[in-house]
Scaffold this motif. Structure first.
Motif, short mmCIF file in Angstrom:
data_model
loop_
_atom_site.label_atom_id
_atom_site.label_comp_id
_atom_site.label_asym_id
_atom_site.label_seq_id
_atom_site.Cartn_x
_atom_site.Cartn_y
_atom_site.Cartn_z
N GLY A 171 47.21 21.43 45.46
CA GLY A 171 45.81 21.32 45.84
C GLY A 171 45.23 20.03 45.34
O GLY A 171 45.95 19.05 45.06
N TYR A 172 43.91 20.00 45.20
CA TYR A 172 43.23 18.79 44.77
C TYR A 172 43.57 18.48 43.32
O TYR A 172 43.39 19.32 42.44
CB TYR A 172 41.72 18.97 44.94
CG TYR A 172 40.93 17.72 44.66
CD1 TYR A 172 41.08 16.59 45.46
CD2 TYR A 172 40.03 17.67 43.59
CE1 TYR A 172 40.36 15.44 45.21
CE2 TYR A 172 39.30 16.52 43.34
CZ TYR A 172 39.47 15.40 44.15
OH TYR A 172 38.75 14.26 43.90
N PRO A 173 44.08 17.27 43.05
CA PRO A 173 44.46 16.92 41.67
C PRO A 173 43.26 16.98 40.72
O PRO A 173 42.16 16.53 41.06
CB PRO A 173 44.98 15.48 41.80
CG PRO A 173 45.35 15.34 43.24
CD PRO A 173 44.37 16.19 44.00
N GLY A 174 43.46 17.55 39.57
CA GLY A 174 42.40 17.62 38.57
C GLY A 174 41.54 18.86 38.66
O GLY A 174 40.69 19.09 37.79
N ALA A 175 41.73 19.68 39.69
CA ALA A 175 40.97 20.92 39.78
C ALA A 175 41.37 21.86 38.66
O ALA A 175 42.50 21.83 38.18
CB ALA A 175 41.21 21.60 41.14
N ARG A 176 40.44 22.70 38.24
CA ARG A 176 40.74 23.64 37.16
C ARG A 176 41.88 24.57 37.53
O ARG A 176 42.66 25.00 36.67
CB ARG A 176 39.49 24.47 36.82
CG ARG A 176 38.45 23.74 36.01
CD ARG A 176 37.35 24.70 35.59
NE ARG A 176 36.40 24.96 36.67
CZ ARG A 176 35.55 25.98 36.70
NH1 ARG A 176 35.57 26.87 35.71
NH2 ARG A 176 34.70 26.13 37.69
N MET A 177 41.98 24.89 38.82
CA MET A 177 43.03 25.79 39.28
C MET A 177 43.26 25.51 40.76
O MET A 177 42.32 25.47 41.53
CB MET A 177 42.63 27.25 39.07
CG MET A 177 43.72 28.28 39.41
SD MET A 177 43.14 29.99 39.13
CE MET A 177 42.27 30.30 40.66
N ASN A 178 44.51 25.30 41.15
CA ASN A 178 44.87 25.24 42.56
C ASN A 178 45.30 26.63 43.00
O ASN A 178 45.98 27.34 42.25
CB ASN A 178 45.99 24.25 42.81
CG ASN A 178 45.61 22.82 42.49
OD1 ASN A 178 46.39 22.07 41.90
ND2 ASN A 178 44.40 22.41 42.85
N PHE A 179 44.92 27.01 44.22
CA PHE A 179 45.22 28.38 44.64
C PHE A 179 45.19 28.52 46.15
O PHE A 179 44.71 27.64 46.88
CB PHE A 179 44.21 29.35 44.02
CG PHE A 179 42.77 29.11 44.43
CD1 PHE A 179 42.19 29.84 45.46
CD2 PHE A 179 41.99 28.16 43.78
CE1 PHE A 179 40.87 29.62 45.84
CE2 PHE A 179 40.68 27.93 44.16
CZ PHE A 179 40.11 28.67 45.19
N ASN A 180 45.71 29.64 46.61
CA ASN A 180 45.58 30.08 47.99
C ASN A 180 45.08 31.52 47.94
O ASN A 180 45.49 32.29 47.07
CB ASN A 180 46.91 29.99 48.74
CG ASN A 180 46.75 30.24 50.22
OD1 ASN A 180 45.82 29.72 50.85
ND2 ASN A 180 47.63 31.02 50.80
N TRP A 181 44.19 31.88 48.89
CA TRP A 181 43.54 33.19 48.83
C TRP A 181 43.60 33.84 50.20
O TRP A 181 43.07 33.29 51.17
CB TRP A 181 42.10 33.03 48.37
CG TRP A 181 41.45 34.27 47.79
CD1 TRP A 181 42.07 35.42 47.41
CD2 TRP A 181 40.06 34.43 47.51
NE1 TRP A 181 41.15 36.30 46.91
CE2 TRP A 181 39.91 35.73 46.95
CE3 TRP A 181 38.94 33.62 47.64
CZ2 TRP A 181 38.67 36.22 46.55
CZ3 TRP A 181 37.70 34.11 47.25
CH2 TRP A 181 37.57 35.39 46.70
N CYS A 182 44.24 34.99 50.30
CA CYS A 182 44.38 35.71 51.56
C CYS A 182 44.02 37.18 51.36
O CYS A 182 44.00 37.67 50.23
CB CYS A 182 45.81 35.61 52.09
SG CYS A 182 46.34 33.93 52.48
N SER A 183 43.75 37.85 52.46
CA SER A 183 43.38 39.26 52.34
C SER A 183 43.82 40.03 53.57
O SER A 183 44.09 39.47 54.64
CB SER A 183 41.86 39.41 52.16
OG SER A 183 41.18 39.06 53.35
#
Length: 367
Positions: free
Chosen positions: A151-163
């Motif tokens: 994800g975006y460099p430097g973000a607190r957390m990179n993630f993917n979210w599905c439901s």
């Protein structure tokens, strides 16, 4: 779609549709495993984004989706409390266009390295969106996958979210809405979308990067709707999805006729509406909501034509409902009474294909 647009967007709508059709073909081969048993799938809803599963006389709907690359915008702005609206909108609105009232949702967050505070913000937003749409969040998982998630460099957390969401067929309907009852002469009601929702972000991010550089999310936005959308392009692109399911549920609760509905996501009005235009009919839409100014600016930045823009973004129209001509205004008024912007947008035609009469001129999409 020409190759230039494919290169600009980073993906092909046609290839995506073909892959989805092939995936559904394989999935359909599993339906026989539940034939005559609880959980038997419907066989006649191909082409939609949710399906019916049967438990005796009970008819439930099920559908899955995710937020996609809009997550990068949240990472850039370090704001995560609105994404829950996008997550629910993508599945709840897919269910309601088939006549299912969304009831429950299960979600999975795949992360590189867990950040408790970010997850708390995500779930707080999901809670608020669930309250708005009267959905219970009844399952979920968080999985740490290390460098499998970027994800975006430097973000607190990179993630993917599905439901995945389930819903119950509205009691006024004998069977799900599939477009089987759509006939020439019926009317089309449009619901206005106040944001990009959660589609077309690969194209949008590429266009913004080309125009403003890597820090495009900090670039000032000066459109006439800046007070509503935000002062920067990042704020504009993060604006949450409006969940339409409660409004459509109100239409059904009022006993008003609903023959079909289309959730306008990737593929735009033409691609999504054509899924419910069966029996050889088409549509003429002459009174759609105007595209958001940000969408018009982005189309210019991306160098794409109006015909192509209406394939990548909702262009201000998040859902289309097909009803009887005599009841069209009552449908729109019911939606307005629930706080949505709605108007009669056009009619169903005997001729196939979708014709849009918009500010940019007449746009035609073949059946």
């Amino acid at each position: 779609m020409n190759n230039t647009i494919k290169e600009t967007a980073g993906y092909s709508i046609e290839e995506g549709n073909a892959a989805s059709k092939n995936a559904y073909h394989w999935a359909q081969k599993t339906f026989s495993t539940r034939a005559g048993k609880p959980g038997e799938p419907a066989q006649d809803l191909a082409g939609g984004f949710s399906n019916e599963i049967r438990f005796g006389s009970e008819r439930l709907g099920i559908g899955s989706d995710g937020i996609g690359t809009k997550i990068e915008v949240a990472e850039r702005l370090d704001r995560y409390d609105t994404l829950g609206y996008d997550l629910i909108a993508m599945v709840a609105d897919d269910l309601v266009v088939a006549g299912f009232i969304p009831t429950n949702l299960s979600n999975i967050i795949d992360v590189n390295t867990l950040d408790y505070a970010v997850v708390d913000e995500l779930m707080h937003g999901l809670h608020d969106a669930a309250q708005f749409s009267q959905i219970a969040v009844t399952g979920g998982e968080i999985a740490e996958l290390g460098n499998r998630i970027g994800g975006y460099p430097g973000a607190r957390m990179n993630f993917n979210w599905c439901s995945t969401a389930v819903g119950v067929l509205h009691p006024s309907l004998e069977r799900p809405l599939s477009g089987a009852n759509v006939r020439a002469g019926q009317a089309v009601v449009a619901l206005r979308s106040p944001s990009f929702r959660s589609n077309g972000y690969s194209l949008a991010r590429r266009a913004l990067t080309k125009a403003f550089g890597e820090m495009w999310h900090q670039a000032p936005y000066s459109g006439p709707d800046a007070a509503e959308m935000g002062q920067t392009w990042g704020e504009v692109m993060l604006a949450p999805s409006l969940i339409f399911a409660p409004g459509v549920g109100a239409v059904l609760d009022a006993g008003l006729p609903l023959h079909a509905a289309a959730h306008i996501t990737g593929g735009g009005i033409a691609d999504n509406f054509k899924r419910v235009l069966k029996n050889g009919v088409g549509a003429e839409l002459t009174n759609l909501f105007e595209p958001l100014p940000a969408m018009q600016q982005l189309a210019e930045l991306a160098g794409i034509t109006p015909t192509e823009a209406y394939l990548y973004w909702n262009m201000g129209n998040g859902m289309l409902l097909v009803t009887d001509e005599a009841q069209a205004e009552a449908v729109a008024e019911t939606l307005r009474g629930k706080g949505y912007q709605a108007q009669v947008a056009g009619r169903i035609t005997a001729e196939p294909g979708v014709r849009l009469n918009v500010g940019a001129g007449e746009l035609r999409y073949e059946a």
